[in-house]
Design a protein around this motif. Structure first.
Motif, PDB file in Angstrom:
ATOM      1  N   GLY A  46       7.018  18.705   0.031  1.00  0.00           N
ATOM      2  CA  GLY A  46       6.130  18.866   1.174  1.00  0.00           C
ATOM      3  C   GLY A  46       4.782  19.416   0.727  1.00  0.00           C
ATOM      4  O   GLY A  46       4.338  19.216  -0.398  1.00  0.00           O
ATOM      5  N   GLY A  47       4.107  20.141   1.629  1.00  0.00           N
ATOM      6  CA  GLY A  47       2.838  20.756   1.269  1.00  0.00           C
ATOM      7  C   GLY A  47       1.655  19.819   1.357  1.00  0.00           C
ATOM      8  O   GLY A  47       0.571  20.138   0.888  1.00  0.00           O
ATOM      9  N   TYR A  48       1.803  18.664   1.958  1.00  0.00           N
ATOM     10  CA  TYR A  48       0.682  17.753   2.131  1.00  0.00           C
ATOM     11  C   TYR A  48       0.846  17.010   3.453  1.00  0.00           C
ATOM     12  O   TYR A  48       1.902  17.060   4.089  1.00  0.00           O
ATOM     13  N   THR A  49      -0.238  16.356   3.850  1.00  0.00           N
ATOM     14  CA  THR A  49      -0.232  15.625   5.121  1.00  0.00           C
ATOM     15  C   THR A  49       0.097  14.168   4.839  1.00  0.00           C
ATOM     16  O   THR A  49      -0.755  13.418   4.342  1.00  0.00           O
ATOM     17  N   PRO A  50       1.322  13.720   5.103  1.00  0.00           N
ATOM     18  CA  PRO A  50       1.701  12.343   4.764  1.00  0.00           C
ATOM     19  C   PRO A  50       1.050  11.328   5.704  1.00  0.00           C
ATOM     20  O   PRO A  50       0.646  11.652   6.824  1.00  0.00           O
ATOM     21  N   GLU A  51       0.917  10.093   5.190  1.00  0.00           N
ATOM     22  CA  GLU A  51       0.453   8.954   5.994  1.00  0.00           C
ATOM     23  C   GLU A  51      -0.909   9.235   6.648  1.00  0.00           C
ATOM     24  O   GLU A  51      -1.186   8.832   7.770  1.00  0.00           O
ATOM     25  N   TRP A  52      -1.780   9.883   5.890  1.00  0.00           N
ATOM     26  CA  TRP A  52      -3.081  10.301   6.411  1.00  0.00           C
ATOM     27  C   TRP A  52      -3.920   9.124   6.894  1.00  0.00           C
ATOM     28  O   TRP A  52      -4.537   9.184   7.969  1.00  0.00           O
ATOM     29  N   LEU A  53      -3.954   8.047   6.119  1.00  0.00           N
ATOM     30  CA  LEU A  53      -4.835   6.938   6.472  1.00  0.00           C
ATOM     31  C   LEU A  53      -4.366   6.234   7.742  1.00  0.00           C
ATOM     32  O   LEU A  53      -5.190   5.748   8.534  1.00  0.00           O
ATOM     33  N   ILE A  54      -3.072   6.186   7.954  1.00  0.00           N
ATOM     34  CA  ILE A  54      -2.568   5.588   9.201  1.00  0.00           C
ATOM     35  C   ILE A  54      -3.136   6.332  10.400  1.00  0.00           C
ATOM     36  O   ILE A  54      -3.577   5.724  11.395  1.00  0.00           O
ATOM     37  N   GLU A  55      -3.152   7.656  10.303  1.00  0.00           N
ATOM     38  CA  GLU A  55      -3.665   8.465  11.413  1.00  0.00           C
ATOM     39  C   GLU A  55      -5.168   8.258  11.604  1.00  0.00           C
ATOM     40  O   GLU A  55      -5.663   8.272  12.747  1.00  0.00           O
ATOM     41  N   GLN A  56      -5.900   8.040  10.514  1.00  0.00           N
ATOM     42  CA  GLN A  56      -7.340   7.782  10.654  1.00  0.00           C
ATOM     43  C   GLN A  56      -7.588   6.490  11.433  1.00  0.00           C
ATOM     44  O   GLN A  56      -8.464   6.434  12.308  1.00  0.00           O
ATOM     45  N   TYR A  57      -6.832   5.454  11.124  1.00  0.00           N
ATOM     46  CA  TYR A  57      -6.979   4.201  11.870  1.00  0.00           C
ATOM     47  C   TYR A  57      -6.549   4.386  13.322  1.00  0.00           C
ATOM     48  O   TYR A  57      -7.142   3.812  14.238  1.00  0.00           O
ATOM     49  N   ARG A  58      -5.513   5.192  13.544  1.00  0.00           N
ATOM     50  CA  ARG A  58      -5.030   5.403  14.912  1.00  0.00           C
ATOM     51  C   ARG A  58      -6.109   6.073  15.771  1.00  0.00           C
ATOM     52  O   ARG A  58      -6.284   5.734  16.949  1.00  0.00           O
ATOM     53  N   GLN A  59      -6.845   7.000  15.182  1.00  0.00           N
ATOM     54  CA  GLN A  59      -7.844   7.749  15.936  1.00  0.00           C
ATOM     55  C   GLN A  59      -9.188   7.031  16.035  1.00  0.00           C
ATOM     56  O   GLN A  59     -10.038   7.416  16.838  1.00  0.00           O
ATOM     57  N   ALA A  73       0.822  -1.207   0.000  1.00  0.00           N
ATOM     58  CA  ALA A  73       0.000   0.000   0.000  1.00  0.00           C
ATOM     59  C   ALA A  73       0.858   1.260   0.000  1.00  0.00           C
ATOM     60  O   ALA A  73       1.858   1.355   0.705  1.00  0.00           O
ATOM     61  N   SER A  74       0.431   2.246  -0.779  1.00  0.00           N
ATOM     62  CA  SER A  74       1.136   3.525  -0.869  1.00  0.00           C
ATOM     63  C   SER A  74       0.716   4.418   0.302  1.00  0.00           C
ATOM     64  O   SER A  74       0.105   5.481   0.129  1.00  0.00           O
ATOM     65  N   LEU A  75       1.087   3.991   1.499  1.00  0.00           N
ATOM     66  CA  LEU A  75       0.640   4.673   2.711  1.00  0.00           C
ATOM     67  C   LEU A  75       1.366   5.991   2.958  1.00  0.00           C
ATOM     68  O   LEU A  75       1.026   6.704   3.900  1.00  0.00           O
ATOM     69  N   TRP A  76       2.350   6.319   2.126  1.00  0.00           N
ATOM     70  CA  TRP A  76       2.951   7.651   2.204  1.00  0.00           C
ATOM     71  C   TRP A  76       1.950   8.734   1.839  1.00  0.00           C
ATOM     72  O   TRP A  76       2.110   9.895   2.195  1.00  0.00           O
ATOM     73  N   TRP A  77       0.895   8.365   1.106  1.00  0.00           N
ATOM     74  CA  TRP A  77      -0.049   9.334   0.551  1.00  0.00           C
ATOM     75  C   TRP A  77      -0.723  10.150   1.656  1.00  0.00           C
ATOM     76  O   TRP A  77      -0.980   9.667   2.763  1.00  0.00           O
ATOM     77  N   GLY A  78      -1.057  11.379   1.294  1.00  0.00           N
ATOM     78  CA  GLY A  78      -1.865  12.235   2.154  1.00  0.00           C
ATOM     79  C   GLY A  78      -2.590  13.253   1.319  1.00  0.00           C
ATOM     80  O   GLY A  78      -2.216  13.531   0.166  1.00  0.00           O
ATOM     81  N   ILE A 108       8.309   0.971   3.044  1.00  0.00           N
ATOM     82  CA  ILE A 108       8.453  -0.018   4.109  1.00  0.00           C
ATOM     83  C   ILE A 108       8.051   0.558   5.462  1.00  0.00           C
ATOM     84  O   ILE A 108       7.220  -0.026   6.181  1.00  0.00           O
ATOM     85  N   GLU A 109       8.608   1.699   5.815  1.00  0.00           N
ATOM     86  CA  GLU A 109       8.335   2.250   7.145  1.00  0.00           C
ATOM     87  C   GLU A 109       6.868   2.633   7.333  1.00  0.00           C
ATOM     88  O   GLU A 109       6.283   2.343   8.387  1.00  0.00           O
ATOM     89  N   PRO A 110       6.198   3.295   6.363  1.00  0.00           N
ATOM     90  CA  PRO A 110       4.772   3.561   6.554  1.00  0.00           C
ATOM     91  C   PRO A 110       3.939   2.285   6.735  1.00  0.00           C
ATOM     92  O   PRO A 110       3.009   2.255   7.549  1.00  0.00           O
ATOM     93  N   ASN A 111       4.244   1.239   5.989  1.00  0.00           N
ATOM     94  CA  ASN A 111       3.493  -0.009   6.163  1.00  0.00           C
ATOM     95  C   ASN A 111       3.758  -0.618   7.531  1.00  0.00           C
ATOM     96  O   ASN A 111       2.844  -1.186   8.155  1.00  0.00           O
ATOM     97  N   ARG A 112       4.966  -0.509   8.021  1.00  0.00           N
ATOM     98  CA  ARG A 112       5.251  -1.011   9.367  1.00  0.00           C
ATOM     99  C   ARG A 112       4.541  -0.172  10.433  1.00  0.00           C
ATOM    100  O   ARG A 112       4.091  -0.706  11.445  1.00  0.00           O
ATOM    101  N   ARG A 113       4.425   1.134  10.185  1.00  0.00           N
ATOM    102  CA  ARG A 113       3.696   1.967  11.146  1.00  0.00           C
ATOM    103  C   ARG A 113       2.213   1.607  11.148  1.00  0.00           C
ATOM    104  O   ARG A 113       1.577   1.592  12.210  1.00  0.00           O
ATOM    105  N   MET A 114       1.647   1.332   9.984  1.00  0.00           N
ATOM    106  CA  MET A 114       0.254   0.882   9.952  1.00  0.00           C
ATOM    107  C   MET A 114       0.106  -0.451  10.681  1.00  0.00           C
ATOM    108  O   MET A 114      -0.867  -0.664  11.429  1.00  0.00           O
ATOM    109  N   LYS A 115       1.040  -1.350  10.483  1.00  0.00           N
ATOM    110  CA  LYS A 115       1.022  -2.636  11.181  1.00  0.00           C
ATOM    111  C   LYS A 115       0.983  -2.420  12.697  1.00  0.00           C
ATOM    112  O   LYS A 115       0.193  -3.060  13.414  1.00  0.00           O
TER     113      LYS A 115
END
Length: 422
Positions: free
Chosen positions: A340-353, A323-328, A375-382
């Motif tokens: 820059g200029g965007y909110t990275p890893e947006w979906l990870i934060e939605q699941y966190r909240q 998954a392209s979890l870097w997206w925001g 790799i790192e964004p997918n591990r953070r989602m994990k």
């Protein structure tokens, strides 16, 4: 030691050619006999091999880049043998690696994640009408069937000695096969029309039972390059999964994928309000979320995780590949990550909240992917999903952002998520 890296090693055949450039004809004759890439044991590590790619540069080419499953173009310019038209590059891979590869003459020497806007435009312009070359001497390849009037796409790949078995993707003679219907599907919400293919399993036409439903993004790619329908047939014949109806959603245009798949609210409504009601009217599928699965790779993996979050009342199972979890929000494929200029890893934060949702997950990310972007964004989602207590299976196979990898690992995911007892 790393999973994959460039090495200064020179294969004995290349070293011999350096000493005698007049022997180029015999070199290519031997290459044709041995096949490529050339593979040697790594003397410094029992768990690794040295893989050497060779390629003849087209006339007038200034340089040739090999795409070996990881890394950026500037790091993968091939060395040229003085006095001979032989380009070569050697890499150290872990022995369980499987990766596709290709060659591109005069490709822009730009790292995508570090590119300026002007450099990104240069990249887009180059790749818009350019097809990288496959290896004429490859050991392994598969063919992606193209649309009528277009040439088939030949994908060269290499599997090292400990790479997982992927025979499940091969066509088997005499096997009962499912049926695929093709539909033109118009959407009022998306204001477009796309192709949708529906796979029904063997025996569907003669029965009256309802079936679990699998929804797959990048439909044409999922049917041709993966190919998902063949994996379903083979897994079912082996008794490793139960029968399923599968819907393959195509992208209306070459650009729409970058708009529709990354966490698009209107696209989620299209799935919920238009596509799934149509599928239920046309095909005998279960209406239980626990029997609904969604899958995709790259942006498709992101979209699968997005629908698990946005539509848990419809999809109780998510299969996410790379998954392209870097997206925001605010990001797109035309804006350099460094800007820059965007909110990275947006979906990870939605699941966190969010409170825990009634969804099961399969996630995978290849160890040859970009470390910071993939790799790192997918591990953070994990980590987020584990902390929430989700039913989660994670895999980190030895491969890159690559269909050659995903073909086999999708079968593993389906077997885990859709067992015969469901």
């Amino acid at each position: 030691m790393t999973v994959a890296e460039r090495t200064s090693h020179v294969h004995p055949l290349v070293a011999s050619l350096r000493e005698n450039p007049a022997g180029e004809a015999e070199f290519w004759s031997q290459i044709a006999r041995e096949r490529t890439p050339l593979i040697e044991p790594d003397p410094s590590s029992a768990g690794h091999s040295i893989v050497t790619y060779v390629f003849a540069a087209p006339p007038g080419a200034r340089h040739v880049v090999v795409y070996p499953g990881f890394g950026a173009a500037p790091d993968n310019v091939m060395d040229r043998t003085p006095g001979a038209n032989v380009c070569h590059a050697s890499y150290r891979y872990r022995n369980d690696a499987r990766t596709s590869y290709s060659f591109a003459a005069d490709a822009p020497l730009v790292s995508f994640d570090k590119a300026s806007e002007a450099e990104l435009k240069e990249l887009k312009d180059f790749w818009k009408d350019f097809t990288p070359a496959s290896d004429p001497h490859h050991r392994e390849h598969f063919v992606s069937r193209a649309e009528e009037g277009q040439p088939d796409d030949i994908i060269s790949f290499v599997s090292l000695s400990d790479a997982p078995d992927e025979s499940i993707v091969h066509k088997r003679p005499g096997l009962a096969r499912g049926w695929i219907d093709s539909h033109a599907f118009s959407s009022l919400l998306m204001d477009n029309e796309r192709r949708v293919w529906v796979y029904t399993p063997p025996g569907y036409q003669t029965g009256d039972r309802t079936y679990p439903l699998l929804v797959a993004f990048d439909g044409g790619w999922a049917l041709s390059r993966v190919p998902t329908q063949r994996i379903l047939d083979n897994l079912l014949a082996d008794g490793r999964i139960g029968p399923v109806v599968a819907v393959f959603i195509d992208n209306p245009t070459s650009d729409s994928r970058n708009v529709e798949l990354p966490c698009n609210e209107t696209f989620a409504r299209f799935i919920e309000e238009e596509l799934l009601p149509w599928v239920r009217r046309q095909y005998r599928v279960s209406d239980k979320p626990a029997d609904h699965f969604v899958t995709g790779a790259s942006y498709g993996g992101l979209a699968s995780l997005w629908l698990g979050f946005r539509l848990p009342h419809l999809f109780g199972n998510v299969i996410s590949q790379a998954a392209s979890l870097w997206w925001g929000p605010g990001s797109n494929m035309d804006i350099p990550r460094s800007a820059g200029g965007y909110t990275p890893e947006w979906l990870i934060e939605q699941y966190r909240q969010s409170p825990r949702l009634p969804v099961r997950f399969w996630m995978e990310i290849g160890l040859m992917e970009h470390p910071e972007l993939m790799i790192e964004p997918n591990r953070r989602m994990k980590t987020v999903l584990e902390e929430k207590g989700y039913d989660l299976t994670c895999s980190e196979p030895c491969g890159g952002h690559d269909t050659a990898l995903w073909r086999g690992t999708l079968a593993n995911a389906l077997e885990k998520m859709l067992p015969p007892s469901r």
